[in-house]
Design an enzyme around this catalytic site. Structure first.
Site, PDB file in Angstrom:
ATOM      1  N   LYS A  49       3.769  27.751 -10.623  1.00 23.21           N
ATOM      2  CA  LYS A  49       4.474  27.589 -11.904  1.00 23.21           C
ATOM      3  C   LYS A  49       4.107  28.723 -12.842  1.00 23.21           C
ATOM      4  O   LYS A  49       3.589  28.528 -13.941  1.00 23.21           O
ATOM      5  CB  LYS A  49       4.144  26.230 -12.514  1.00 23.21           C
ATOM      6  CG  LYS A  49       4.812  25.060 -11.828  1.00 23.21           C
ATOM      7  CD  LYS A  49       6.299  24.900 -12.161  1.00 23.21           C
ATOM      8  CE  LYS A  49       7.231  25.524 -11.155  1.00 23.21           C
ATOM      9  NZ  LYS A  49       8.655  25.448 -11.535  1.00 23.21           N
ATOM     10  N   GLU A  80      19.312  34.501  -3.850  1.00 23.88           N
ATOM     11  CA  GLU A  80      20.701  34.755  -3.460  1.00 23.88           C
ATOM     12  C   GLU A  80      20.795  35.579  -2.175  1.00 23.88           C
ATOM     13  O   GLU A  80      21.867  35.693  -1.590  1.00 23.88           O
ATOM     14  CB  GLU A  80      21.484  35.393  -4.614  1.00 23.88           C
ATOM     15  CG  GLU A  80      21.022  36.763  -5.051  1.00 23.88           C
ATOM     16  CD  GLU A  80      19.806  36.752  -5.984  1.00 23.88           C
ATOM     17  OE1 GLU A  80      19.226  35.672  -6.224  1.00 23.88           O
ATOM     18  OE2 GLU A  80      19.433  37.838  -6.452  1.00 23.88           O
ATOM     19  N   PHE A  95       8.009  41.514  -0.833  1.00 24.69           N
ATOM     20  CA  PHE A  95       6.772  41.989  -1.465  1.00 24.69           C
ATOM     21  C   PHE A  95       7.056  42.284  -2.931  1.00 24.69           C
ATOM     22  O   PHE A  95       6.603  43.249  -3.508  1.00 24.69           O
ATOM     23  CB  PHE A  95       6.255  43.242  -0.732  1.00 24.69           C
ATOM     24  CG  PHE A  95       4.777  43.476  -0.905  1.00 24.69           C
ATOM     25  CD1 PHE A  95       3.852  42.589  -0.370  1.00 24.69           C
ATOM     26  CD2 PHE A  95       4.304  44.588  -1.602  1.00 24.69           C
ATOM     27  CE1 PHE A  95       2.485  42.808  -0.525  1.00 24.69           C
ATOM     28  CE2 PHE A  95       2.942  44.811  -1.769  1.00 24.69           C
ATOM     29  CZ  PHE A  95       2.034  43.920  -1.227  1.00 24.69           C
ATOM     30  N   GLU A 121      15.517  26.625 -17.192  1.00 23.72           N
ATOM     31  CA  GLU A 121      15.773  28.042 -17.492  1.00 23.72           C
ATOM     32  C   GLU A 121      17.110  28.229 -18.211  1.00 23.72           C
ATOM     33  O   GLU A 121      17.243  29.086 -19.068  1.00 23.72           O
ATOM     34  CB  GLU A 121      15.648  28.919 -16.240  1.00 23.72           C
ATOM     35  CG  GLU A 121      16.675  28.683 -15.163  1.00 23.72           C
ATOM     36  CD  GLU A 121      16.204  29.153 -13.781  1.00 23.72           C
ATOM     37  OE1 GLU A 121      15.006  29.405 -13.604  1.00 23.72           O
ATOM     38  OE2 GLU A 121      17.051  29.256 -12.876  1.00 23.72           O
ATOM     39  N   SER A 127       7.719  40.209  -6.891  1.00 26.23           N
ATOM     40  CA  SER A 127       6.869  39.521  -7.857  1.00 26.23           C
ATOM     41  C   SER A 127       5.977  38.473  -7.170  1.00 26.23           C
ATOM     42  O   SER A 127       4.755  38.550  -7.231  1.00 26.23           O
ATOM     43  CB  SER A 127       7.769  38.880  -8.918  1.00 26.23           C
ATOM     44  OG  SER A 127       6.999  38.150  -9.827  1.00 26.23           O
ATOM     45  N   GLN A 128       6.570  37.504  -6.503  1.00 27.26           N
ATOM     46  CA  GLN A 128       5.777  36.473  -5.846  1.00 27.26           C
ATOM     47  C   GLN A 128       5.174  36.959  -4.534  1.00 27.26           C
ATOM     48  O   GLN A 128       4.042  36.625  -4.201  1.00 27.26           O
ATOM     49  CB  GLN A 128       6.646  35.235  -5.565  1.00 27.26           C
ATOM     50  CG  GLN A 128       6.961  34.413  -6.798  1.00 27.26           C
ATOM     51  CD  GLN A 128       5.736  33.787  -7.428  1.00 27.26           C
ATOM     52  OE1 GLN A 128       4.768  33.423  -6.756  1.00 27.26           O
ATOM     53  NE2 GLN A 128       5.750  33.655  -8.732  1.00 27.26           N
ATOM     54  N   ASP A 161      14.149  23.008 -12.530  1.00 31.94           N
ATOM     55  CA  ASP A 161      13.946  24.444 -12.728  1.00 31.94           C
ATOM     56  C   ASP A 161      15.222  25.090 -13.284  1.00 31.94           C
ATOM     57  O   ASP A 161      15.177  25.840 -14.262  1.00 31.94           O
ATOM     58  CB  ASP A 161      13.562  25.093 -11.392  1.00 31.94           C
ATOM     59  CG  ASP A 161      13.198  26.560 -11.545  1.00 31.94           C
ATOM     60  OD1 ASP A 161      12.081  26.834 -12.014  1.00 31.94           O
ATOM     61  OD2 ASP A 161      14.026  27.432 -11.217  1.00 31.94           O
ATOM     62  N   GLU A 178       8.269  36.452 -34.134  1.00 30.27           N
ATOM     63  CA  GLU A 178       7.283  35.404 -34.440  1.00 30.27           C
ATOM     64  C   GLU A 178       7.304  34.241 -33.454  1.00 30.27           C
ATOM     65  O   GLU A 178       6.393  33.407 -33.447  1.00 30.27           O
ATOM     66  CB  GLU A 178       7.539  34.836 -35.848  1.00 30.27           C
ATOM     67  CG  GLU A 178       6.709  35.497 -36.928  1.00 30.27           C
ATOM     68  CD  GLU A 178       6.783  34.723 -38.243  1.00 30.27           C
ATOM     69  OE1 GLU A 178       6.525  33.508 -38.224  1.00 30.27           O
ATOM     70  OE2 GLU A 178       7.121  35.330 -39.263  1.00 30.27           O
TER      71      GLU A 178
HETATM   72  P1  NDP Z   1      11.665  39.761  -6.181  1.00 35.12           P
HETATM   73  O1  NDP Z   1      13.064  40.121  -6.537  1.00 35.12           O
HETATM   74  O2  NDP Z   1      10.572  40.155  -7.082  1.00 35.12           O
HETATM   75  O3  NDP Z   1      11.311  40.356  -4.722  1.00 35.12           O
HETATM   76  C1  NDP Z   1      12.196  40.279  -3.696  1.00 35.12           C
HETATM   77  C2  NDP Z   1      11.636  40.935  -2.436  1.00 35.12           C
HETATM   78  O4  NDP Z   1      12.568  40.722  -1.383  1.00 35.12           O
HETATM   79  C3  NDP Z   1      11.421  42.419  -2.544  1.00 35.12           C
HETATM   80  O5  NDP Z   1      10.254  42.787  -1.833  1.00 35.12           O
HETATM   81  C4  NDP Z   1      12.653  43.016  -1.847  1.00 35.12           C
HETATM   82  O6  NDP Z   1      12.299  44.231  -1.246  1.00 35.12           O
HETATM   83  C5  NDP Z   1      12.916  41.967  -0.785  1.00 35.12           C
HETATM   84  N1  NDP Z   1      14.314  41.884  -0.372  1.00 35.12           N
HETATM   85  C6  NDP Z   1      15.416  41.747  -1.147  1.00 35.12           C
HETATM   86  N2  NDP Z   1      16.521  41.640  -0.413  1.00 35.12           N
HETATM   87  C7  NDP Z   1      16.115  41.728   0.880  1.00 35.12           C
HETATM   88  C8  NDP Z   1      16.798  41.685   2.127  1.00 35.12           C
HETATM   89  N3  NDP Z   1      18.124  41.536   2.182  1.00 35.12           N
HETATM   90  N4  NDP Z   1      16.070  41.788   3.259  1.00 35.12           N
HETATM   91  C9  NDP Z   1      14.731  41.938   3.210  1.00 35.12           C
HETATM   92  N5  NDP Z   1      14.024  41.980   2.062  1.00 35.12           N
HETATM   93  C10 NDP Z   1      14.712  41.877   0.918  1.00 35.12           C
HETATM   94  O7  NDP Z   1      11.677  38.178  -5.915  1.00 35.12           O
HETATM   95  P2  NDP Z   1      10.764  37.074  -6.646  1.00 35.12           P
HETATM   96  O8  NDP Z   1       9.351  37.259  -6.219  1.00 35.12           O
HETATM   97  O9  NDP Z   1      11.100  36.995  -8.093  1.00 35.12           O
HETATM   98  O10 NDP Z   1      11.359  35.728  -5.991  1.00 35.12           O
HETATM   99  C11 NDP Z   1      11.020  35.293  -4.689  1.00 35.12           C
HETATM  100  C12 NDP Z   1      11.104  33.779  -4.637  1.00 35.12           C
HETATM  101  O11 NDP Z   1      10.102  33.214  -5.483  1.00 35.12           O
HETATM  102  C13 NDP Z   1      12.431  33.182  -5.103  1.00 35.12           C
HETATM  103  O12 NDP Z   1      12.686  32.050  -4.309  1.00 35.12           O
HETATM  104  C14 NDP Z   1      12.136  32.762  -6.528  1.00 35.12           C
HETATM  105  O13 NDP Z   1      12.959  31.690  -6.983  1.00 35.12           O
HETATM  106  C15 NDP Z   1      10.707  32.292  -6.383  1.00 35.12           C
HETATM  107  N6  NDP Z   1       9.934  32.274  -7.626  1.00 35.12           N
HETATM  108  C16 NDP Z   1       9.810  33.427  -8.368  1.00 35.12           C
HETATM  109  C17 NDP Z   1       9.017  33.456  -9.482  1.00 35.12           C
HETATM  110  C18 NDP Z   1       8.717  34.743 -10.165  1.00 35.12           C
HETATM  111  O14 NDP Z   1       7.683  34.824 -10.801  1.00 35.12           O
HETATM  112  N7  NDP Z   1       9.551  35.788 -10.086  1.00 35.12           N
HETATM  113  C19 NDP Z   1       8.356  32.226  -9.984  1.00 35.12           C
HETATM  114  C20 NDP Z   1       8.459  31.102  -9.076  1.00 35.12           C
HETATM  115  C21 NDP Z   1       9.263  31.131  -7.968  1.00 35.12           C
HETATM  116  P3  NDP Z   1      13.169  45.574  -1.301  1.00 35.12           P
HETATM  117  O15 NDP Z   1      14.214  45.404  -2.363  1.00 35.12           O
HETATM  118  O16 NDP Z   1      12.179  46.649  -1.591  1.00 35.12           O
HETATM  119  O17 NDP Z   1      13.760  45.686   0.077  1.00 35.12           O
HETATM  120 MG    MG Z   2      13.999  29.490 -11.715  1.00 37.13          MG
HETATM  121 MG    MG Z   3       7.836  32.510 -41.969  1.00 35.85          MG
END
Ligand code: NDP
Ligand code: MG
Ligand code: MG
Length: 330
Positions: free
Chosen positions: A131, A84, A25, A195, A27-28, A191, A231
Site C-alpha cells: 500500500k 494494461e 523492473f 484513486e 516502480s514496484q 483501489d 498547503e
Molecule cells: P511501471 O510502469 O513502473 O513498470 C512497468 C515495467 O514493466 C517496466 O519495467 C517496463 O519495462 C515493463 N514493461 C512494460 N510493458 C512491457 C511489456 N509489454 N513486456 C515486458 N515488460 C514490459 O509499473 P508499476 O510498478 O507502477 O506497476 C506494476 C504493478 O504494480 C501494477 O499492477 C500496478 O497496479 C501495481 N502497483 C503499483 C504501485 C506503484 O507504486 N506504482 C502501487 C501498488 C500496486 P520497459 O518499459 O523498460 O520494457
Molecule cells: Mg490503483
Molecule cells: Mg489559510
C-alpha cells in the site's frame, strides 16, 4: 476488525528453494525484487528485449531474461508490468509455462477480477499488494521498516497459497509493518474508487476549482496556488499523523469553524450521489471496459486530456512557486 499478520505469522521457508520471477523492473518491480533478494530469496527479472531497464537490473546484480524464459524458469511469478499490458503478455509469454503447482501473483487485482487473465485451475493465484509507491517500498525496507500490504487468494491449488503470500510479504518487508487479507474483488474495486473519486480525480479537481475561483475573482495566482494547492500537503500530513482531530487541533478555530460550515456546501448530496454512480460503474465493469477499449484505440481521450491538464495555469504557477522556495531548487 481485520486480522493483521506480522513477521511472526509469515514463514519465509515457503519461498526458499523456489525461483521467483519478478516481471517488470519499474516502480514496484525494482523495489520488490531488491527487497526479496536482500531477504535471501532467489529472484530473476523478466523484461522485454531492448528494455532500457535491462542493464539497470543487471547492474543491481540480477539475472535478467525475457518474460517467456523467466516464466519457464520460475516457480513463482510476480506480475509487475503495467496493468494494461499484462493480459497480452500473459497470453503470449506466460500462459504456455503455467504448469501444475506454480504460483502467479499480482500487486493489483484488475486483470484477475475483470477476467483479462484467466490462469489454469492447477496453479495458485494470489496477490501481495504493497500500500505505497515503489520507491517507498524500497526505502522503508532499507531503513528496517516496510510498507503495509494486502494479500488475497484467488485460487489455492497447492493448499499453500496463503503461506506463499505471507512469505512474499515478509520478503519485501511488508510483514514488518503489517499485512491484512482481502479479496481480489475488494482490492480492485476500492483501489479504483479511491484513486478516481478521492486521491487523484477528486483532489485535483477540488484544488483546481478552488484555484480557478480565486483567480477568476482577481486574486494573484500565486496566492491562489498557495492557499488551494500547496498547503494541502501540510493539512494531509496532519490527518495522516492523527486523523481529522489532529488537523483540527492544529488549525485555528476560525479555520475549524469554516471547515464545519462550508465543507458540506462543497461536497454536497449531489457529489455523494455521483460517487455512488462512479462506484456502480466500477462494480459492473463499465469503467474497466472503457479503459480496455481506450487502450485498444491508442488512448485517444487519455492523450488529449493529458495535454489539456498539462497546460492548465496551475502547472505553470506551481513550477514558479516551487522555484521561489530554496529547498525545491534542483
Ligand atoms: P511501471 O510502469 O513502473 O513498470 C512497468 C515495467 O514493466 C517496466 O519495467 C517496463 O519495462 C515493463 N514493461 C512494460 N510493458 C512491457 C511489456 N509489454 N513486456 C515486458 N515488460 C514490459 O509499473 P508499476 O510498478 O507502477 O506497476 C506494476 C504493478 O504494480 C501494477 O499492477 C500496478 O497496479 C501495481 N502497483 C503499483 C504501485 C506503484 O507504486 N506504482 C502501487 C501498488 C500496486 P520497459 O518499459 O523498460 O520494457
Ligand atoms: Mg490503483
Ligand atoms: Mg489559510
Amino acid at each position: 476488525m481485520v486480522k493483521m499478520y506480522y513477521e511472526s505469522d509469515a514463514n519465509i521457508e515457503y519461498l526458499k528453494g523456489k525461483k521467483i520471477a519478478v516481471m517488470g523492473f519499474g516502480s514496484q518491480g525494482h523495489a520488490q525484487a531488491l527487497n526479496l533478494k536482500e531477504s535471501g530469496l532467489d529472484v530473476v527479472i523478466g523484461l522485454r528485449e531492448g528494455s532500457a531497464r535491462w542493464q539497470k537490473a543487471v547492474e543491481f546484480g540480477f539475472e535478467v531474461m525475457t518474460v517467456d524464459k523467466a516464466s519457464q524458469a520460475a516457480d513463482v511469478i510476480q506480475m509487475l508490468l503495467p496493468d494494461e499490458a499484462q493480459a497480452k503478455v500473459y497470453k503470449e509469454q506466460i500462459a504456455p509455462y503455467m504448469t501444475e503447482g506454480k504460483a502467479i501473483m499480482f500487486s493489483h487485482g484488475f486483470n484477475i477480477h475483470f477476467k483479462q487473465i484467466v490462469p489454469p485451475k492447477n496453479v495458485d493465484v494470489l496477490m501481495v499488494a504493497p500500500k505505497g509507491p515503489g520507491h517507498l517500498v524500497r526505502r522503508t525496507y532499507t531503513q528496517g521498516q516496510g510498507v503495509p500490504a494486502l494479500i488475497a487468494i484467488h485460487n489455492d491449488y497447492t493448499g499453500h497459497a496463503k503461506d506463499i503470500a505471507l512469505a512474499y510479504a515478509r520478503g519485501i518487508g511488508a510483514a514488518r509493518a503489517g499485512v491484512f487479507e482481502t479479496t481480489f474483488k475488494e482490492e480492485t474495486e476500492t483501489d479504483l474508487f479511491g484513486e478516481q473519486s478521492v486521491l487523484c480525480g477528486g483532489v485535483t479537481e477540488l484544488m483546481k476549482a478552488g484555484f480557478d475561483t480565486l483567480v477568476e475573482a482577481g486574486y494573484a495566482p500565486e496566492m491562489a496556488y498557495f492557499e488551494c494547492i500547496h498547503e494541502m500537503k501540510l493539512i494531509v500530513d496532519l490527518i495522516y499523523e492523527g486523523g481529522f482531530s489532529k488537523m483540527r487541533y492544529s488549525v485555528s478555530d476560525t479555520a475549524e469553524y469554516g471547515d464545519y460550515v462550508t465543507g458540506k456546501r462543497i461536497i454536497t448530496e449531489e457529489t455523494r450521489k455521483e460517487m455512488k454512480k462512479v462506484l456502480t460503474e466500477i462494480q459492473n465493469g463499465t469503467f474497466a471496459k472503457n479503459w480496455i477499449v481506450e487502450n485498444m484505440s491508442n488512448r485517444a481521450f487519455f492523450n488529449a486530456e493529458k495535454e489539456i491538464q498539462k497546460n492548465h495555469p496551475v502547472e505553470e504557477v506551481g513550477t514558479r512557486i516551487r522555484s521561489y522556495i530554496p529547498w525545491f531548487k534542483k
